[in-house]
Structures are given as C-alpha cells and as structure tokens.
Design a protein around this motif. Sequence first.
Motif, PDB file in Angstrom:
ATOM      1  N   LYS A   3       0.823  -1.039   0.255  1.00 53.53           N
ATOM      2  CA  LYS A   3       0.166   0.258   0.049  1.00 53.53           C
ATOM      3  C   LYS A   3       0.714   1.466  -0.104  1.00 53.53           C
ATOM      4  O   LYS A   3       0.595   2.014  -0.172  1.00 53.53           O
ATOM      5  N   ASN A   4       2.261   1.023   0.069  1.00 49.00           N
ATOM      6  CA  ASN A   4       3.145   2.428   0.127  1.00 49.00           C
ATOM      7  C   ASN A   4       2.821   3.035   1.240  1.00 49.00           C
ATOM      8  O   ASN A   4       2.784   4.657   0.982  1.00 49.00           O
ATOM      9  N   THR A   5       2.284   2.386   2.709  1.00 48.46           N
ATOM     10  CA  THR A   5       1.952   3.520   3.039  1.00 48.46           C
ATOM     11  C   THR A   5       2.880   3.383   5.008  1.00 48.46           C
ATOM     12  O   THR A   5       3.022   2.062   4.691  1.00 48.46           O
ATOM     13  N   LEU A   6       3.305   3.843   5.184  1.00 49.89           N
ATOM     14  CA  LEU A   6       4.201   4.034   6.992  1.00 49.89           C
ATOM     15  C   LEU A   6       2.939   4.346   7.630  1.00 49.89           C
ATOM     16  O   LEU A   6       2.278   5.137   7.499  1.00 49.89           O
ATOM     17  N   TYR A   7       3.102   3.655   8.967  1.00 44.27           N
ATOM     18  CA  TYR A   7       2.122   3.269  10.433  1.00 44.27           C
ATOM     19  C   TYR A   7       2.861   4.175  11.862  1.00 44.27           C
ATOM     20  O   TYR A   7       4.228   3.639  11.487  1.00 44.27           O
ATOM     21  N   LEU A   8       2.576   4.306  12.513  1.00 44.61           N
ATOM     22  CA  LEU A   8       2.290   4.650  13.760  1.00 44.61           C
ATOM     23  C   LEU A   8       1.821   4.845  14.802  1.00 44.61           C
ATOM     24  O   LEU A   8       0.713   4.929  14.221  1.00 44.61           O
ATOM     25  N   GLN A   9       2.151   3.677  15.156  1.00 45.22           N
ATOM     26  CA  GLN A   9       1.020   3.315  16.362  1.00 45.22           C
ATOM     27  C   GLN A   9       1.622   3.757  17.494  1.00 45.22           C
ATOM     28  O   GLN A   9       2.155   2.995  18.052  1.00 45.22           O
ATOM     29  N   MET A  10       0.254   4.679  18.251  1.00 42.57           N
ATOM     30  CA  MET A  10       1.201   5.395  19.400  1.00 42.57           C
ATOM     31  C   MET A  10       0.177   5.276  20.426  1.00 42.57           C
ATOM     32  O   MET A  10      -1.186   5.097  20.348  1.00 42.57           O
ATOM     33  N   ASN A  11       0.343   4.830  21.353  1.00 40.67           N
ATOM     34  CA  ASN A  11      -0.297   3.954  22.385  1.00 40.67           C
ATOM     35  C   ASN A  11      -0.011   4.563  24.036  1.00 40.67           C
ATOM     36  O   ASN A  11       1.372   4.909  23.867  1.00 40.67           O
ATOM     37  N   SER A  12      -0.585   4.676  25.168  1.00 40.63           N
ATOM     38  CA  SER A  12      -0.581   5.230  26.534  1.00 40.63           C
ATOM     39  C   SER A  12      -0.335   6.870  26.411  1.00 40.63           C
ATOM     40  O   SER A  12       0.974   7.057  26.524  1.00 40.63           O
ATOM     41  N   LEU A  13      -1.044   7.686  25.073  1.00 46.81           N
ATOM     42  CA  LEU A  13      -0.575   8.944  24.439  1.00 46.81           C
ATOM     43  C   LEU A  13      -0.235   9.473  26.275  1.00 46.81           C
ATOM     44  O   LEU A  13      -0.741   9.391  27.479  1.00 46.81           O
ATOM     45  N   LYS A  14       0.817  10.696  26.474  1.00 47.34           N
ATOM     46  CA  LYS A  14       0.887  11.802  27.469  1.00 47.34           C
ATOM     47  C   LYS A  14       1.055  12.703  26.514  1.00 47.34           C
ATOM     48  O   LYS A  14       1.295  13.195  25.523  1.00 47.34           O
ATOM     49  N   PRO A  15       1.049  13.388  27.370  1.00 52.19           N
ATOM     50  CA  PRO A  15       0.379  15.159  27.219  1.00 52.19           C
ATOM     51  C   PRO A  15       1.774  15.419  26.454  1.00 52.19           C
ATOM     52  O   PRO A  15       1.964  16.216  25.294  1.00 52.19           O
ATOM     53  N   GLU A  16       2.983  14.795  26.858  1.00 55.49           N
ATOM     54  CA  GLU A  16       4.248  15.457  26.339  1.00 55.49           C
ATOM     55  C   GLU A  16       4.321  15.038  24.874  1.00 55.49           C
ATOM     56  O   GLU A  16       5.422  15.394  24.223  1.00 55.49           O
ATOM     57  N   ASP A  17       3.860  14.400  24.431  1.00 48.74           N
ATOM     58  CA  ASP A  17       3.578  13.553  22.940  1.00 48.74           C
ATOM     59  C   ASP A  17       3.326  14.463  22.322  1.00 48.74           C
ATOM     60  O   ASP A  17       2.810  14.802  20.986  1.00 48.74           O
ATOM     61  N   THR A  18       2.398  15.810  22.938  1.00 50.49           N
ATOM     62  CA  THR A  18       1.580  16.622  21.987  1.00 50.49           C
ATOM     63  C   THR A  18       2.209  17.252  20.805  1.00 50.49           C
ATOM     64  O   THR A  18       3.633  17.922  21.306  1.00 50.49           O
ATOM     65  N   SER A  19       1.804  17.168  19.934  1.00 56.12           N
ATOM     66  CA  SER A  19       3.059  18.097  18.442  1.00 56.12           C
ATOM     67  C   SER A  19       2.373  17.754  17.191  1.00 56.12           C
ATOM     68  O   SER A  19       1.511  17.444  17.482  1.00 56.12           O
TER      69      SER A  19
END
Length: 126
Positions: A75-91
Amino acid sequence: QVQLVASGGGSVQAGGSLRLSCGLSGYTYSTYCIGWFRQAPGKEREGVAVINNHGSTSYADSVKGRFTISKDNAKNTLYLQMNSLKPEDTSMYYCAVTYGGSWCPISRPLSDFGHWGLGTQVTVSS
C-alpha cells in the motif's frame, strides 16, 4: 515527484491511542530510511521512529515500548501506532524519507531526509 501525505492525528486523553498513516508516492529508490518526526511549539524537530527497507526499526527513548512503526509495502503506507499517550507527546507529527540508503538509526541527521510531508497534529490532554 515524491509526495508524502500524513493523516490520523487528533485529540485524545492521556493513556489513549492513535494511529498515524503516511502515504508515499513517486519514490523510486530501492533502499531508504523513512520515519516519523515531531515538533512542538518552541522546540526543535526530533525523530520519533524510523524504519528502513529491510524492516529494521529505531525509536527515540521517550517513545520506546509505547509507539510502534510499521510499513505496508503493497500500500506504500507507513504507520505509527501510538499507545499510552502522554501530554508531552502533543506535537505536530511529520513523515519523511531519505534520498536513499538503508542506514537508519534514530540519530540520522534530519538533513538526510529530503522529502517531507505536511504534518498532522496530535494533542494529548491530561
């Protein structure tokens, strides 16, 4: 012309999950390092996770064990699964790919990534 289109950002509460996607087109190199980067207001852009054409991955220490990078070559697609997100991940999160070459540590200079997509915003509230 190489194009990267990122999507999947949004607003979640701390502890939640999101999956980012990045569609890649027009890329003709057989070897590459591709990944996710982020930049918060007033801060420098930093690498989050990268993966090369062999499937080898590298992560920033701040996201190890929480984020997973993967790619679907069909699919020519890149993924990023983000779990246990924290406020400092805000970007703002960006995907980018190198001109070529499979050397792919998270410390690879940002200047090596010649193609960038527009960002997708991730906001994590406490």
